[in-house]
Design an enzyme around this catalytic site. Structure first.
Site, PDB file in Angstrom:
ATOM      1  N   HIS A 161       0.687  -1.149   0.151  1.00 36.74           N
ATOM      2  CA  HIS A 161       0.055  -0.167  -0.037  1.00 36.74           C
ATOM      3  C   HIS A 161       0.805   1.166   0.012  1.00 36.74           C
ATOM      4  O   HIS A 161       0.527   2.109   0.383  1.00 36.74           O
ATOM      5  CB  HIS A 161      -1.101  -0.042   1.343  1.00 36.74           C
ATOM      6  CG  HIS A 161      -1.801  -1.113   1.366  1.00 36.74           C
ATOM      7  ND1 HIS A 161      -2.999  -1.584   0.868  1.00 36.74           N
ATOM      8  CD2 HIS A 161      -1.434  -2.434   2.052  1.00 36.74           C
ATOM      9  CE1 HIS A 161      -3.381  -2.566   1.512  1.00 36.74           C
ATOM     10  NE2 HIS A 161      -2.443  -3.144   1.982  1.00 36.74           N
ATOM     11  N   SER A 282      15.295  19.629 -18.361  1.00 29.69           N
ATOM     12  CA  SER A 282      14.113  20.287 -18.669  1.00 29.69           C
ATOM     13  C   SER A 282      14.555  21.704 -19.174  1.00 29.69           C
ATOM     14  O   SER A 282      15.694  22.288 -19.179  1.00 29.69           O
ATOM     15  CB  SER A 282      13.414  20.943 -17.026  1.00 29.69           C
ATOM     16  OG  SER A 282      12.746  22.295 -17.178  1.00 29.69           O
ATOM     17  N   LYS A 288      16.740  20.155 -13.156  1.00 27.34           N
ATOM     18  CA  LYS A 288      16.020  19.060 -13.437  1.00 27.34           C
ATOM     19  C   LYS A 288      16.766  17.821 -14.145  1.00 27.34           C
ATOM     20  O   LYS A 288      17.682  17.938 -14.830  1.00 27.34           O
ATOM     21  CB  LYS A 288      14.818  19.154 -14.194  1.00 27.34           C
ATOM     22  CG  LYS A 288      13.799  20.091 -13.474  1.00 27.34           C
ATOM     23  CD  LYS A 288      12.669  19.135 -12.547  1.00 27.34           C
ATOM     24  CE  LYS A 288      11.607  18.773 -13.372  1.00 27.34           C
ATOM     25  NZ  LYS A 288      11.003  18.014 -12.437  1.00 27.34           N
ATOM     26  N   GLU A 295       9.799   6.823 -17.743  1.00 24.39           N
ATOM     27  CA  GLU A 295       8.263   7.375 -18.049  1.00 24.39           C
ATOM     28  C   GLU A 295       7.859   6.648 -19.299  1.00 24.39           C
ATOM     29  O   GLU A 295       6.645   6.393 -19.515  1.00 24.39           O
ATOM     30  CB  GLU A 295       8.522   8.784 -17.864  1.00 24.39           C
ATOM     31  CG  GLU A 295       8.495   9.168 -16.482  1.00 24.39           C
ATOM     32  CD  GLU A 295       8.812  10.788 -16.381  1.00 24.39           C
ATOM     33  OE1 GLU A 295       8.238  11.711 -17.173  1.00 24.39           O
ATOM     34  OE2 GLU A 295       9.826  11.214 -15.745  1.00 24.39           O
TER      35      GLU A 295
END
Ligand code: ARG
Length: 461
Positions: A161, A282, A288, A295
């Protein structure tokens, strides 16, 4: 009669040319040209089959074979010229063959249909892609298993969880993904058996009238045997559905791995860091470093699932034998294959180059991860588990209200909860020992993890 359709394989009964709109809609050459090799070599085997059946003379079949070899060479060299009438790969090859060797080219298609031809090409093509993908998956497993072995000492929190659950070995987590891939390899081997069957000689749907030997044709093309029913042979796309389903499930597995790693690469966790080679920056935020590779691995699972849904929907309600609906299988199939041909090596690259931060993992090991061990401590002293669970729950609550870690609760506090707690309770608070006690087959102890590694390696041999 105009001769405008003479270049199609079916112009005889037509007076009018196909609408350019239909040509654009119907022609499959833009995507099925990648089957050129399978189409040509399938035709070579078929020419030999016709010769064996006495339909072609040896001179004719030799001419066909030499011509087909020349067509293949043009594709290989990238000089094959597509003509305006080329509807699909079968038409293109046959048209060119005619230009090269003359009218005898017209004998090649005797008793054959594009229906058994395309099914043959595609099954053969997929069989080879299956073997390629299996190699890539084995490569990914090899990389992950090597990491699991090298980093077997590293402990980290295990989650359920997304909440702290019990301590584990980093390797145990890594191998949990590897076992899913191992099942994927088994599934792939299984579906390969059903894919690798030959439709050739099924004709349009009603079989071949020239007594070609379907068993010999199948063997020549490396299939395990011919498909037993001619209608099923031209209609069946179960093998594509099975493959797409396999690809979709593998996509889910890769996506789950990616998600774990993306989460753990965030500053808040800081357990792993994706190598710069597999990260991007970025355009606005200079600091970044984003795990785009992972992804995309996660994102690609969507198209893999979509390809399966698309084909299932196409096939549902399709009437018997061949219908043009079946042409829709190709782009879905090619897309899933192409997606995995790049996704698997990228995933392997990310896993191989990832760096881990064992200190951060260690620091995230909170005492509450040992609450189960504490309950087990009482069990070893004869307290029924239900009761020990309850008692430890109270200890956790007490520690929380005193705002101290569970391990810093005094013996007096423990004993106020249960007289079964003794001096030796302090020894429970050892993460390594907790993991080592779980020495069951499949568990996270060093020995059990090593055992998994050996078992996985036997599958890699
Ligand atoms: N391009 C077709 C396909 O992909 C080949 C088979 C065509 N058969 C036919 N009867 N038109 O399915």
């Amino acid at each position: 009669m105009t001769d405008v359709n003479n270049k199609t394989l079916w112009g005889g009964r037509f007076d009018e040319a196909a609408s350019p709109l239909l040509r654009q809609f119907n022609d499959s050459l833009p995507f099925d040209q990648r089957l050129w090799l399978e189409d040509i070599f399938g035709s070579m085997a078929y020419a030999e089959g016709l010769a064996r059946a006495g339909i072609l003379t040896t001179e004719e079949s030799d001419l066909l074979l030499a011509g087909l070899e020349q067509v293949a060479q043009e594709w290989r060299d990238g000089v094959f010229q597509i003509a305006s009438g080329d509807e699909d790969i079968h038409t293109a090859v046959e048209r060119r063959l005619g230009e090269l060797i003359g009218p005898v080219a017209g004998k090649l298609h005797t008793g054959r249909s594009r229906n058994d031809q395309i099914a043959t090409d595609q099954r053969w093509w997929l069989r080879n892609r299956i073997d390629e993908l299996d190699g890539l998956l084995a490569g990914l497993i090899t990389v992950a298993v090597a990491r699991a072995e090298a980093e077997i000492d590293v402990l980290m929190p295990g989650y359920t969880h997304l909440q702290l659950a019990q301590p584990m070995r980093w390797s145990q987590w890594l191998l949990s993904h590897v076992w899913a891939w191992q099942r994927d390899r088994e599934r792939l081997a299984d579906l390969r058996r059903r894919a690798n069957l030959s439709p050739l000689g099924a004709g349009a749907l009603a079989g071949n009238p020239f007594a070609v030997d379907r068993h010999a044709l199948a063997a020549d093309l490396g299939f395990d045997g011919p498909i037993p029913n001619s209608i099923d042979a031209v209609r069946d796309r179960d093998y594509v559905v099975e493959f797409l389903s396999w690809a979709a499930l593998l996509g889910v597995h890769l996506s789950q791995l990616a998600e774990d790693l993306i989460l753990w690469s965030s500053r808040e966790f800081g357990f792993v860091s994706v190598a710069e080679q597999f990260s991007t920056g970025s355009s606005i935020m200079p600091q970044k470093r984003n795990p785009d590779s992972l992804e995309l691995v996660r994102g690609k699972s969507g198209r893999l699932a979509g390809n399966l849904m698309a084909l299932l929907t196409t096939l549902k309600g399709m009437p018997a034998a061949y219908n043009k609906d079946l042409q829709e299988d190709k782009e879905r199939l090619f897309d899933s294959v192409d997606t995995l041909l790049i996704t698997l090596p990228v995933t392997a690259g990310v896993v191989q180059t990832l760096s881990i931060n064992p200190q951060r993992m260690r620091a995230a090991l909170g005492d509450e991860l040992l609450a189960t061990d504490l309950a087990e401590y009482l069990v070893r002293r004869g307290v029924p588990f239900r009761q020990s669970h309850e008692l430890v729950g109270r200890a956790v609550k007490r520690a929380e209200s005193l705002d101290v870690p569970l391990s810093e609760l005094s013996l007096a506090e423990f004993q106020a909860i249960s007289s079964e707690f003794g001096e030796d309770v302090a020894a429970v608070f050892d993460f390594e020992q907790s993991v080592e006690r779980r020495d069951v087959y499949g568990g996270p102890s060093r020995r059990a993890v090593q055992e998994q590694i050996e078992e996985l390696r036997t599958h890699l041999m």
